[in-house]
Enzyme design. Structure first.
Site, PDB file in Angstrom:
ATOM      1  N   ASP A 100      60.046 -73.918 -39.369  1.00 21.41           N
ATOM      2  CA  ASP A 100      60.729 -73.323 -38.226  1.00 21.41           C
ATOM      3  C   ASP A 100      61.532 -72.105 -38.690  1.00 21.41           C
ATOM      4  O   ASP A 100      62.329 -72.195 -39.634  1.00 21.41           O
ATOM      5  CB  ASP A 100      61.660 -74.375 -37.616  1.00 21.41           C
ATOM      6  CG  ASP A 100      62.268 -73.971 -36.302  1.00 21.41           C
ATOM      7  OD1 ASP A 100      62.544 -72.768 -36.100  1.00 21.41           O
ATOM      8  OD2 ASP A 100      62.493 -74.855 -35.462  1.00 21.41           O
ATOM      9  N   ASP A 122      54.314 -70.090 -27.306  1.00 22.95           N
ATOM     10  CA  ASP A 122      54.017 -71.130 -26.321  1.00 22.95           C
ATOM     11  C   ASP A 122      54.803 -70.813 -25.060  1.00 22.95           C
ATOM     12  O   ASP A 122      56.030 -70.646 -25.114  1.00 22.95           O
ATOM     13  CB  ASP A 122      54.407 -72.514 -26.844  1.00 22.95           C
ATOM     14  CG  ASP A 122      53.509 -72.975 -27.982  1.00 22.95           C
ATOM     15  OD1 ASP A 122      52.362 -72.489 -28.067  1.00 22.95           O
ATOM     16  OD2 ASP A 122      53.961 -73.809 -28.784  1.00 22.95           O
ATOM     17  N   ASP A 158      50.460 -63.422 -22.530  1.00 22.00           N
ATOM     18  CA  ASP A 158      49.447 -63.271 -21.486  1.00 22.00           C
ATOM     19  C   ASP A 158      49.735 -64.219 -20.321  1.00 22.00           C
ATOM     20  O   ASP A 158      48.990 -64.265 -19.356  1.00 22.00           O
ATOM     21  CB  ASP A 158      48.047 -63.487 -22.035  1.00 22.00           C
ATOM     22  CG  ASP A 158      47.891 -64.802 -22.784  1.00 22.00           C
ATOM     23  OD1 ASP A 158      48.876 -65.573 -22.866  1.00 22.00           O
ATOM     24  OD2 ASP A 158      46.797 -65.060 -23.310  1.00 22.00           O
TER      25      ASP A 158
END
Length: 178
Positions: A100, A122, A158
């Protein structure tokens, strides 16, 4: 972890991480200059958060051999893919943080980054998932400290919801301009 790694991917991961992994033992200190992880002085220092399969990071590193690139990605399959790209393209200007990024950022020196890329994170499109999105006010605060004045924060998605949310979140922070 995604699908089981094939033997060639496993080998690329093992060899690549031996050579290009950031030394986590050094992270006990703070204010680390990322230049120290590269064999020669780099004109610019760039960080890609969540590099996926590493295609973008490898392409940037190939086009700019005098820049240093740090890629942060906890997804093992993506790290193996980047290791393969590094080997195939004979890249020496990439270092990998396979965890992370929020564990790495506090240790970097202030104003040590010239660019940060967050590409296609995400989306977590449901509003109840908003807290899971990578670009939170705390992350922007950390990035603004680590980025030089005039540095580039490149965001892309997107997903329409994520795109709008990324832009709105970044624009709310006075340290960033669109």
């Amino acid at each position: 972890r995604g699908r089981k790694l094939r033997p060639a991917q496993e080998l690329a991961l093992h060899q690549g991480m031996e050579e290009y992994a950031l030394p986590s033992a050094e992270l006990k200190a703070s204010s680390l200059d990322p230049q120290q992880w590269f064999p020669k002085n780099c004109k610019q220092m760039c960080l890609e958060i969540g590099f996926g399969g590493g295609e973008h990071l490898a392409a940037r590193a190939s086009q700019n051999p005098d820049h240093g690139y740090i890629g942060a990605e906890p997804f093992v399959n993506g790290v193996a893919s980047l290791c393969r790209h590094i080997k195939e393209l004979h890249l020496e200007n990439i270092r990998i943080w396979n965890d992370d990024v929020r564990l790495l950022l506090p240790h970097l020196a202030s104003s040590s980054l010239d660019a940060v890329y967050i590409l296609f994170p995400d989306p977590w499109p449901k509003s109840r998932h908003a807290a899971r999105r990578i670009l939170q006010p705390e992350m922007l605060e950390m990035l603004s400290d680590k980025m030089r004045v005039g540095a580039e924060l490149l965001l892309a998605s997107d997903d329409p919801t994520a795109k709008s949310w990324l832009l709105a979140t970044a624009c709310r922070d006075e340290c960033f301009t669109w």
